[in-house]
Design a protein around this motif. Structure first.
Motif, short mmCIF file in Angstrom:
data_model
loop_
_atom_site.label_atom_id
_atom_site.label_comp_id
_atom_site.label_asym_id
_atom_site.label_seq_id
_atom_site.Cartn_x
_atom_site.Cartn_y
_atom_site.Cartn_z
N LEU A 191 -7.14 2.95 3.68
CA LEU A 191 -6.92 1.51 3.87
C LEU A 191 -5.72 1.26 4.78
O LEU A 191 -5.78 0.39 5.66
CB LEU A 191 -6.70 0.84 2.51
N ARG A 192 -4.66 2.03 4.59
CA ARG A 192 -3.49 1.86 5.44
C ARG A 192 -3.81 2.22 6.89
O ARG A 192 -3.35 1.55 7.82
CB ARG A 192 -2.34 2.73 4.94
N VAL A 198 0.84 -1.21 0.00
CA VAL A 198 0.00 0.00 0.00
C VAL A 198 0.87 1.25 0.00
O VAL A 198 0.63 2.20 -0.77
CB VAL A 198 -0.94 -0.02 1.22
N MET A 250 -6.27 4.50 -0.60
CA MET A 250 -5.17 3.67 -0.12
C MET A 250 -4.66 4.17 1.23
O MET A 250 -4.29 3.36 2.10
CB MET A 250 -4.03 3.67 -1.14
N GLY A 254 2.44 1.64 -3.37
CA GLY A 254 1.46 2.10 -4.36
C GLY A 254 1.17 3.58 -4.24
O GLY A 254 1.04 4.29 -5.25
N ILE A 255 1.05 4.08 -3.00
CA ILE A 255 0.78 5.51 -2.80
C ILE A 255 1.90 6.35 -3.39
O ILE A 255 1.66 7.32 -4.13
CB ILE A 255 0.61 5.81 -1.30
#
Length: 338
Positions: A222-223, A39, A219, A42-43
């Protein structure tokens, strides 16, 4: 022309360096930790792609009239910088948790310097502001020098035998706090770019940019959910550890009290046995004294009898020999007794 035979070696540097970074030993994390790392990665990468597209790749495409080799090489360089950024993320998120961090810090610093130098160079080149021999040209030797310092640092570590004792400790993702700020910084930068693009048209439409920023925000959320879940799990584990310690403490107290009780009981039993033993010793002493007195009296009685008298026990030993029998036999008592 812009391109030359030297570009082959410069462009080959990016994938070779990435393969070298991935070939370095890394630590194995749990599934939860790997998911958080993905994650974070990806960010950072989505935010970097947005930035590179808006300021480098998009303007190159818009300003290019033909799709030729120069255009391809011009596009590959910012893509190569994204590859270098991938290697930096690999270093910061997976490789830097070892005992010795100096080598990885030099490598990451060198790559960041190279990415910044390439980005500024391409931006100035497209704007027609680049002049050879300027301050920006120092970026490339600085970045390569940092990579060289990383190699020297590794050689110094091996020369000092710092790897003789292996580090068997299993690290956890997030032990180093400062790399974890990078995804939030990138998310804030992407959101600031979205706000700025509302009044200033850019290569990406406001709607497209909003979608990408929305993905980044999702994201990030989500983290945070993963972090809250992990915090709740760690809190539950901490509470269980506290309860186990309290139970262990109570058990130790109980065992100590039981031990003290057993010691007191055993001490009382030993004191009682000691008193009984002393009583038995005293009684035996009294009995032996009484026996000796009785034997003495009996011997005196036998000794003064007018008749010749002697006494033999069951073992056939003479235990008494009075005076009368001494006079008759002329044998002294001391010769017959025993």
């Amino acid at each position: 022309p812009f391109y030359s035979i030297a570009d082959i070696f410069f462009l080959a540097y990016y994938p070779i360096f990435l393969l070298g970074i991935f070939s370095l030993p890394s630590f194995e994390f749990t599934i939860r930790e790997r998911f958080k790392m993905i994650v974070d990665f990806g960010i950072v990468m989505i935010a970097a792609i947005i930035m590179f597209w808006e300021f480098i790749i998009g303007p190159i495409i818009q300003d290019s009239a033909t799709f030729d080799l120069e255009f391809i090489i011009f596009i590959i360089y910012p893509v190569g910088d994204l590859i270098l950024l991938t290697s930096v993320m690999e270093l910061l998120f997976r490789k830097i948790y070892g005992k010795e961090k100096t080598t990885f810090i030099f490598l990451a610093a060198g790559m960041i310097a190279l990415i910044i130098t390439d980005t500024v160079f391409l931006h100035k080149l497209m704007a027609g502001l680049y002049e050879a021999g300027g301050l920006i040209d120092l970026g490339w030797p600085i970045s390569y020098s940092l990579v060289g310092l990383a190699g020297m640092s590794q050689v110094d570590i091996l020369a000092k035998n710092q790897f003789d004792i292996p580090d068997i400790r299993q690290p956890r993702y997030g032990e180093l706090a400062w790399p974890l700020y990078l995804p939030y910084i990138c998310a804030a930068g992407a959101f600031a770019l979205l706000i700025w693009s509302h009044e200033n048209p850019m290569g990406l439409s406001f709607y497209t940019l909003s979608v990408f920023v929305g993905i980044i925000i999702g994201m990030v959320i989500l983290r945070q959910v993963l972090v809250l879940n992990e915090n709740a799990r760690l809190y539950k584990k901490a509470q269980e550890d506290i309860r186990e310690r309290e139970l262990a403490k109570a058990e130790v107290i109980r065992l100590n009290e039981e031990l003290e009780e057993r010691v007191a009981q055993r001490t009382a039993e030993l004191e009682k046995a000691n008193r009984e033993l002393q009583c038995e010793v005293a009684e035996r002493i009294q009995a032996e004294a009484a026996m000796r007195d009785s034997e003495r009296r009996m011997a005196e009685i036998i000794n003064f009898l007018p008749d010749a008298t002697f006494v033999i026990n069951k073992q056939g030993v003479v235990i008494a020999w009075n005076r009368s029998i001494e006079n008759i036999t002329s044998v002294k008592a001391e010769d017959m007794l025993g």
